[in-house]
Each structure stands twice: as structure tokens, then as C-alpha cells.
Scaffold this motif. Structure first.
Motif, short mmCIF file in Angstrom:
data_model
loop_
_atom_site.label_atom_id
_atom_site.label_comp_id
_atom_site.label_asym_id
_atom_site.label_seq_id
_atom_site.Cartn_x
_atom_site.Cartn_y
_atom_site.Cartn_z
N GLU A 59 40.55 47.43 38.96
CA GLU A 59 39.70 46.72 40.07
C GLU A 59 39.64 48.18 41.21
O GLU A 59 41.01 48.49 41.62
CB GLU A 59 40.24 45.44 40.63
CG GLU A 59 40.21 44.51 39.64
CD GLU A 59 40.56 43.19 40.11
OE1 GLU A 59 41.29 43.14 40.95
OE2 GLU A 59 40.45 41.88 39.49
N SER A 69 37.82 36.86 29.53
CA SER A 69 38.89 35.85 30.12
C SER A 69 38.27 34.92 31.00
O SER A 69 37.27 35.35 31.72
CB SER A 69 39.98 36.77 30.53
OG SER A 69 39.69 37.59 31.76
N SER A 70 39.07 33.95 31.31
CA SER A 70 38.56 33.07 32.68
C SER A 70 38.49 33.96 33.86
O SER A 70 37.87 33.65 34.92
CB SER A 70 39.40 32.12 32.63
OG SER A 70 40.91 32.37 32.82
N GLU A 71 39.35 34.91 33.96
CA GLU A 71 39.56 35.69 35.27
C GLU A 71 38.30 36.46 35.43
O GLU A 71 37.58 36.66 36.46
CB GLU A 71 40.92 36.55 35.26
CG GLU A 71 40.87 37.33 36.47
CD GLU A 71 42.14 38.60 36.55
OE1 GLU A 71 42.38 39.12 37.21
OE2 GLU A 71 42.64 38.51 35.16
N THR A 121 34.85 46.05 39.95
CA THR A 121 35.74 45.57 38.68
C THR A 121 34.81 46.43 37.29
O THR A 121 33.79 46.36 37.32
CB THR A 121 35.67 43.98 38.38
OG1 THR A 121 36.25 43.22 39.58
CG2 THR A 121 36.46 43.70 37.29
N GLN A 150 35.29 34.25 36.14
CA GLN A 150 35.18 34.17 37.56
C GLN A 150 34.60 35.25 38.50
O GLN A 150 33.92 35.22 39.47
CB GLN A 150 36.54 33.75 38.15
CG GLN A 150 36.67 33.20 39.72
CD GLN A 150 37.88 32.51 39.98
OE1 GLN A 150 38.87 32.84 39.17
NE2 GLN A 150 38.15 32.30 41.25
N CYS A 151 34.98 36.40 37.99
CA CYS A 151 34.48 37.64 38.78
C CYS A 151 33.04 37.89 38.58
O CYS A 151 32.47 38.18 39.44
CB CYS A 151 35.13 38.93 38.01
SG CYS A 151 34.47 40.42 38.82
N LYS A 159 39.41 43.92 31.13
CA LYS A 159 39.31 44.47 32.36
C LYS A 159 40.16 45.72 32.36
O LYS A 159 41.25 45.77 32.08
CB LYS A 159 39.88 43.69 33.52
CG LYS A 159 39.85 44.02 35.04
CD LYS A 159 40.21 43.14 35.99
CE LYS A 159 41.64 42.65 35.95
NZ LYS A 159 42.00 41.63 36.94
#
Length: 410
Positions: free
Chosen positions: A334, A290-292, A323, A295-296, A331
């Protein structure tokens, strides 16, 4: 036993549903294919009947007709039947298809079987049998005895023997009784013996080795993201020997080995992606993220793989967290931390993350905090590793004074 029976029944029910769905889908696709075949067969039979009729007319003229009859039949055939038949043949040729279908697995079956295998585990339990207690007062036994770390030795990485006063270490691994450290200036991989504070050997590199990861009993992989290269090496008698080198399409900063499937998990944080390579180095697939999570990844520094639990751990000192994601790119959780850097795992699956503050957090595979190991005079730690018996650990780091510190449990 009831839990096992329940799992077995659910697996059987799931298999039956999969079998029913697959067989139903195959039947539907076969029906469509046979319907197309039936339409084409009708067209072919119509052309054959028309052709036989025209052939019969020609034969009758040849037997009983005159030359005038032959000319008239020829004109009639050229004017209508011949054009119609040629057009029909062209249409059939255009509609001709070769249809087939196959069953494709949407996920790696080996990975799925491993996940199923590791879905259940047996935990030791203890029962409180005090006077106030009862048979229902059951608590999980602690896996670990309380231990603390004691500094065994400290090696300065700024000594003259390293030929430079700015040897910034990026990572370290422990193989047998040796600690292997990746340095940036000059680009090299140096080897120390755990009982000796002098350099045992040095492997010079053409580019900065960002990470060195243990992939076998004596095997390691070294990443060179600036060159977009990965080197596979072995430690023999305290010396690093290059076995193979591979050029990659993206710059990998960290690589970990999936021992269960004999594959390599590669972190390309500048690209925001994680790739899975075969044992020969060829690309198997890229995790769908995913985009999230992408970014991580772009702000992550190190990657650790927990094979038994099928979890990838990413340390992120910018977002101050660790993460955990699955091998399918989802995911899981976290864990907020004080700028975590490198991390390592023990045989039971607990994660140890060394933080910028100098302490080490011990975290369960499900992301639960267990305890902290407090260390003294730890400046900018970058790498953490255990020995084979997990009674010692090494940390590399430093800014003004770079170091390799060895600790033992007491």
C-alpha cells in the motif's frame, strides 16, 4: 551467472518434486481403483459359480430324474438360490462405478511462465571511481533525468461548443495525437487534437461513460456501469467508431487490458470484485480476494495494470492510498497518498498518481516514492494519461470549471 544457475537448479528441483508428487498420487489412486475392481470381480465369480452349480443340478434332473424330482428342484431353486442370485446381481449393479482421474492446474500456466520470465531483470549500474571510492562502491544508475512539466495548453470543458456548462470529465486517454475524454453531461466521449483547443468529434452515449481505457494502438474500451455494458471502440481519423458492445452481469466501472494474455481486467467496485474476461468478453474467472481487499475495492475508483510485473493498481481517495495486488488477488503493498485518483504508467513500470491536491507522485513498481511533479491551479483532477512517446501528459478534472490541461516535459 551464479544467480541464473541457482534459479535453474531451484526450477529443476521444484519440477522433480511436482513430478514425484503427481506420479505418487496417480499410483495411489490406481491402487484404490484396482482394489475396487478386485472386490467386484470376486462377487461376480461367486455368482457365476453358484449359477453353474444350479444349472448342473437342473441338467441332472432333466436326464435322470422323474417329474417329482423336477418339481422338488424347481421349488428349492425358487425358494433359495434364485432369490440369492437376484439379490447379488442387484448389489453388484448398485456398487458399479466408473472411476477416472485427471491432472488439473491450480493456476494459469501461461501466467506462471510469464511471472518466471519476468522474475529477473538486468539493471544498469555505475561505479564510483573517485579517490575515496573503491570497486565495491557500486550504485544503481538513475533511470530518469530530472524533468519538470510545463503547461502547453488548457481547454475549458465548459465551453458552448460542448453544449452544457456542467460537463464533468471522468477519465481520458491519449491515442496518437488525440485526447479522448469521457463526459457525463450530456453522456458522451469527445475527441480533441493535441494542437487544437476545439472539439474534433463527439460520440454520444445513452448512459454516462464512467471510464475510457486504451487497449491497443487505436483501440479503447468504454464502461457504462449504470447500464451494465461495455463498449469496444476504435479511433479512426479522429472519430470514435463502435466495434462491439457487451452486457455484463455486474457493473464494471473501469477496465484494463492484459496485453500479455489478451484478456481484460474489470473492476466492479460496487460488488467488491475484479473479474478477468476473455478477449471475446466471456467471463474467465473472478479473482479470489480477502475481505480486506474487497473492502478496498468497494472504495476504489480506477484500475491500472502493469503487465510485465503482473500487478494491479487500485487508487482509493477515501483511504488515501494506492493498493497493489497480484493477478492472484494477493495484496503486495500500500502506498499512502493524498487522495489519489487516476494513475498511469510509463514503459519502465513507474506509476504516476494524480492527487486531489494537484500534484503527481511518481512511484516505483515496488511502491517506493521517487518524486513529485508539482502542478499549478489543478482543481479536482480525475483523469491522467501520457502520449505514446511519454513526453507529454494530459489531465482532466474540475468542479466549478472543468478542464483538459496538456503538459510537456522540459
Amino acid at each position: 551467472m551464479l544467480l541464473l544457475q541457482d534459479v535453474k537448479q531451484k526450477l529443476l528441483d521444484t519440477y522433480n518434486k511436482i513430478e514425484e508428487t503427481v506420479l505418487s498420487s496417480i499410483a495411489d489412486k490406481k491402487k484404490v481403483i484396482f482394489e475396487k475392481i478386485s472386490v467386484q470381480q470376486k462377487s461376480v465369480r461367486h455368482i457365476l459359480n453358484d449359477t453353474e452349480h444350479q444349472s448342473s443340478c437342473i441338467e441332472q434332473v432333466e436326464k435322470f430324474g422323474t417329474e417329482v424330482h423336477a418339481v422338488l428342484v424347481q421349488r428349492k431353486i425358487q425358494k433359495e438360490p434364485q432369490t440369492r442370485l437376484q439379490s447379488s446381481v442387484v448389489d453388484i449393479g448398485r456398487s458399479r462405478t466408473r472411476s477416472f482421474f485427471k491432472c488439473t492446474a491450480n493456476t494459469c500456466l501461461d501466467t506462471l511462465l510469464i511471472e518466471i520470465k519476468n522474475s529477473l531483470q538486468i539493471d544498469d549500474m555505475v561505479c564510483d571511481v573517485s579517490e575515496k571510492g573503491s570497486d565495491s562502491d557500486i550504485k544503481q544508475a538513475s533511470i530518469y533525468a530530472e524533468r519538470s512539466l510545463q503547461l502547453q495548453s488548457e481547454i475549458s470543458l465548459d465551453e458552448k461548443q460542448l453544449s452544457n456548462s456542467n460537463n464533468y470529465p471522468y477519465s481520458c486517454i491519449w491515442i496518437d495525437h488525440h485526447i479522448v475524454v469521457a463526459l457525463d453531461t450530456p453522456p458522451s466521449v469527445v475527441v480533441f487534437h493535441e494542437d487544437n483547443e476545439t472539439v474534433l468529434s463527439r460520440f454520444n452515449c445513452q448512459s454516462i461513460p464512467w471510464s475510457v481505457s486504451k487497449t491497443g494502438q487505436n483501440d479503447m474500451v468504454i464502461t457504462f456501469p449504470r447500464q451494465r455494458k461495455i463498449s469496444f471502440a476504435q479511433l479512426r481519423n479522429g472519430n470514435v467508431h463502435l466495434v462491439a458492445e457487451m452486457t455484463t452481469s455486474v457493473p464494471y466501472k473501469d477496465v484494463a487490458r492484459d496485453t500479455a494474455l489478451n484478456q481484460f481486467i474489470c473492476l466492479a467496485n460496487s460488488e467488491g470484485q475484479i473479474d478477468v474476461l476473455n478477449n471475446d468478453g466471456s467471463l474467465l474467472h473472478t479473482l479470489s480476494l480477502s475481505s480486506e481487499i474487497k473492502q478496498c475495492i468497494t472504495s476504489s475508483h480506477y484500475l491500472a495494470v502493469h503487465v510485465n510485473f503482473r500487478i494491479l493498481f487500485l487508487t482509493n481517495k477515501i483511504l488515501h492510498e494506492i493498493t497493489a495486488i497480484s493477478f492472484q488477488g494477493k495484496k503486495l503493498f500500500e502506498y499512502a497518498d493524498n487522495k489519489p485518483l487516476a494513475c498511469a504508467m510509463d514503459p519502465s513500470g513507474d506509476v504516476y498518481a494524480v492527487c486531489l491536491s494537484g500534484n503527481i507522485h511518481q512511484i516505483s513498481p515496488t511502491g517506493q516514492y521517487k518524486k513529485s511533479l508539482l502542478l499549478k491551479e489543478i482543481d479536482a483532477p480525475r483523469g491522467l494519461c501520457f502520449n505514446d512517446t511519454f513526453d507529454k501528459l494530459a489531465i482532466v478534472g474540475g468542479l466549478d470549471k472543468c478542464y483538459l490541461k496538456l503538459y510537456k516535459y522540459i
